[in-house]
Design an enzyme around this catalytic site. Structure first.
Site: not given
Ligand code: MN
Length: 259
Positions: A126, A234, A236
């Site tokens: 990001c 994102h 994660e």
């Protein structure tokens, strides 16, 4: 009963003996409004690195660092966060610009250039992808809705999703010749999206390798064979196989810097 920590140790050993874990330096934010002030990072970054066999270590901003990055970590992960100071690409602040942290901007730019010089793997997520682009000489849209009206038109692509971040909202197309394609093994994936800024002018040495349907840049990577990858979403926060493979590939590249 084995807890998750024990289970992970057993998994590593199954894969051909215990492996020494590479250390992944992760940038973080600084909340000066809290008393006392706090350095902050979403736990998901640390868990994503740990799950694929890396040791996450936080890198809070300091004014300068002469020490080589490679003397204490094997890879650099740039996390998400607030907006970039547009002064870094020669623009005055747009009225829709959000909160900026000049110290963090400088620190991350320095770290990226350092990691690049030292040949360490870099993954930007990001804001982290935008940091890579700025550090190498590129520019950003300061605010997509006002500067890139095509985005979000007719509700086509919503880059600031309102549903929880562990759910995907928009499609990303991936160039077949790219490192990203080799990792995720697909020309199309679905991702989450939490950004109102995006890469505009791509820095020399970087290639655009992923886009959303409105043409917003969702992935960049280095043109040479050093591991340098930025994604606008994102991973994660997602539990998709592609997200796992992304972190696994990055940490594998970091492990390659250990000898
Ligand atoms: Mn997006």
């Amino acid at each position: 009963m084995t807890n998750i920590f024990m289970a992970d140790l057993i998994d590593f050993e199954k894969e051909g003996g215990p492996l020494i874990e590479p250390i992944v330096g992760i940038t973080c934010s600084h909340d000066r409004n809290r008393q006392p002030d706090q350095y902050q990072l979403a736990g998901a970054y640390c868990r994503a690195v740990q799950k694929v066999g890396g040791i996450p270590v936080l890198l809070p901003a300091i004014p300068r660092m002469e020490r080589p990055l490679s003397s204490f970590c094997q890879g650099l992960l740039l996390s998400g966060g607030g907006d970039f100071d547009p002064g870094f690409f020669g623009e005055a602040p747009h009225s829709a610009l959000g909160t900026v942290d000049y110290e963090r901007d400088c620190w991350e730019i320095n770290l990226i250039r350092k990691a690049r010089r030292e040949g360490l793997p870099i993954l930007g997520i990001c804001r982290g992808m935008q940091a890579i682009n700025i550090a190498l000489g590129g520019s950003l849209y300061q605010d997509l809705p006002s500067q890139y009206p095509e985005s979000g038109k007719d509700g086509l692509v919503e880059h600031s999703q309102s549903i929880p971040g562990d759910q995907v909202t928009h499609r990303v197309k991936i160039a077949e010749s790219s490192l990203l394609y080799k990792i995720v093994e697909s020309t199309e994936i679905w991702t989450n999206s939490h950004h109102h800024q995006a890469v505009k002018g791509t820095a020399p040495g970087l290639e655009i390798t992923a886009w959303s349907d409105d043409g917003v840049i969702e992935g960049i990577e280095g043109k040479d064979d050093r591991f340098l990858l930025g994604v606008q979403w994102h991973p994660e926060r997602l539990s998709t196989p592609e997200s796992h493979r992304l972190f696994a590939a990055f940490v594998r590249a970091c492990r390659g810097k250990m000898d």
